[in-house]
Motif scaffolding. Structure first.
Motif, PDB file in Angstrom:
ATOM      1  N   GLU A  33      44.242  92.020  -6.383  1.00 15.22           N
ATOM      2  CA  GLU A  33      43.991  92.260  -4.960  1.00 15.22           C
ATOM      3  C   GLU A  33      43.452  93.674  -4.730  1.00 15.22           C
ATOM      4  O   GLU A  33      42.500  93.863  -3.966  1.00 15.22           O
ATOM      5  N   LEU A  34      44.023  94.647  -5.396  1.00 14.34           N
ATOM      6  CA  LEU A  34      43.553  96.019  -5.269  1.00 14.34           C
ATOM      7  C   LEU A  34      42.092  96.131  -5.715  1.00 14.34           C
ATOM      8  O   LEU A  34      41.271  96.781  -5.048  1.00 14.34           O
ATOM      9  N   GLN A  35      41.765  95.486  -6.825  1.00 15.48           N
ATOM     10  CA  GLN A  35      40.395  95.519  -7.330  1.00 15.48           C
ATOM     11  C   GLN A  35      39.429  94.856  -6.345  1.00 15.48           C
ATOM     12  O   GLN A  35      38.345  95.374  -6.093  1.00 15.48           O
ATOM     13  N   LEU A  36      39.826  93.726  -5.764  1.00 16.23           N
ATOM     14  CA  LEU A  36      38.964  93.051  -4.790  1.00 16.23           C
ATOM     15  C   LEU A  36      38.783  93.901  -3.534  1.00 16.23           C
ATOM     16  O   LEU A  36      37.681  93.981  -2.984  1.00 16.23           O
ATOM     17  N   ARG A  37      39.845  94.545  -3.081  1.00 15.34           N
ATOM     18  CA  ARG A  37      39.729  95.439  -1.928  1.00 15.34           C
ATOM     19  C   ARG A  37      38.791  96.604  -2.236  1.00 15.34           C
ATOM     20  O   ARG A  37      37.967  96.994  -1.406  1.00 15.34           O
ATOM     21  N   HIS A  38      38.907  97.135  -3.429  1.00 16.85           N
ATOM     22  CA  HIS A  38      38.014  98.212  -3.861  1.00 16.85           C
ATOM     23  C   HIS A  38      36.556  97.728  -3.862  1.00 16.85           C
ATOM     24  O   HIS A  38      35.671  98.430  -3.373  1.00 16.85           O
ATOM     25  N   ASN A  39      36.332  96.534  -4.394  1.00 16.77           N
ATOM     26  CA  ASN A  39      34.972  95.979  -4.429  1.00 16.77           C
ATOM     27  C   ASN A  39      34.414  95.778  -3.019  1.00 16.77           C
ATOM     28  O   ASN A  39      33.231  96.021  -2.769  1.00 16.77           O
ATOM     29  N   MET A  40      35.266  95.327  -2.096  1.00 15.89           N
ATOM     30  CA  MET A  40      34.821  95.146  -0.716  1.00 15.89           C
ATOM     31  C   MET A  40      34.444  96.485  -0.085  1.00 15.89           C
ATOM     32  O   MET A  40      33.430  96.588   0.620  1.00 15.89           O
ATOM     33  N   GLN A  41      35.261  97.492  -0.320  1.00 10.91           N
ATOM     34  CA  GLN A  41      34.975  98.824   0.207  1.00 10.91           C
ATOM     35  C   GLN A  41      33.659  99.341  -0.369  1.00 10.91           C
ATOM     36  O   GLN A  41      32.833  99.895   0.354  1.00 10.91           O
ATOM     37  N   TYR A  42      33.471  99.148  -1.654  1.00 14.21           N
ATOM     38  CA  TYR A  42      32.226  99.581  -2.293  1.00 14.21           C
ATOM     39  C   TYR A  42      31.030  98.844  -1.688  1.00 14.21           C
ATOM     40  O   TYR A  42      30.005  99.453  -1.398  1.00 14.21           O
ATOM     41  N   ASP A  43      31.158  97.523  -1.506  1.00 13.29           N
ATOM     42  CA  ASP A  43      30.098  96.731  -0.865  1.00 13.29           C
ATOM     43  C   ASP A  43      29.723  97.337   0.481  1.00 13.29           C
ATOM     44  O   ASP A  43      28.546  97.515   0.790  1.00 13.29           O
ATOM     45  N   ARG A  44      30.733  97.628   1.266  1.00 12.28           N
ATOM     46  CA  ARG A  44      30.505  98.161   2.608  1.00 12.28           C
ATOM     47  C   ARG A  44      29.777  99.502   2.535  1.00 12.28           C
ATOM     48  O   ARG A  44      28.824  99.746   3.262  1.00 12.28           O
TER      49      ARG A  44
END
Length: 143
Positions: A33-44
């Motif tokens: 979950e932390l990794q996916l949240r990080h990926n979403m933040q990076y996408d943004r």
């Protein structure tokens, strides 16, 4: 060294009967979950998807995230069991062969690989041992 097939290996791990503590799965789930949240933040930040409702997105992926967490928690336990049950070991010749393959892939020298993994290539042992366990497992399914 012969390569293993990722999907065959995943099926072997999924089907392997071994206890995996729920705490280990929960730890992996938090990491996923932390990794996916990080990926979403990076996408943004990188101009990709906006991910306006990240919690909702994660909730929609909960089942896949749990499956990934179970695999990540179970895989090292399965490898350890295979190595112990089969008495799998690694020879120095196998370590050298893998080091030479790495040097070739990286367009490097065996000396540079030894500087990274140690003169005795001891830091490479775990990778080769894991690879041998995966190959053995995949060969069992292929038979």
């Amino acid at each position: 060294m012969m390569a293993y097939h990722e999907s065959v290996w995943r099926r072997f791990v999924e089907d392997y009967d071994i206890d995996v503590p729920e705490e280990a799965i929960e730890n992996e789930l938090r990491y996923v979950e932390l990794q996916l949240r990080h990926n979403m933040q990076y996408d943004r930040l990188a101009g990709g998807d906006m991910h306006m409702f990240p919690t909702r997105e994660l909730d929609e992926q909960r089942e896949e995230m749990r499956a990934a967490a179970v695999f990540e928690a179970k895989e090292p336990r399965v490898i350890k069991a295979i190595v112990a049950e089969r008495g799998i070991d690694v020879t120095y010749e196998e370590l050298e062969a893998e080091a030479e393959a790495i040097a070739k892939r990286q367009n490097s020298t065996i000396e540079e690989v030894k500087r990274f993994f140690g003169e005795d290539l001891g830091m490479l042992r775990r990778d080769v041992l894991d690879q041998k366990a995966r190959e053995w497992a995949c060969n069992q399914i292929s038979k």
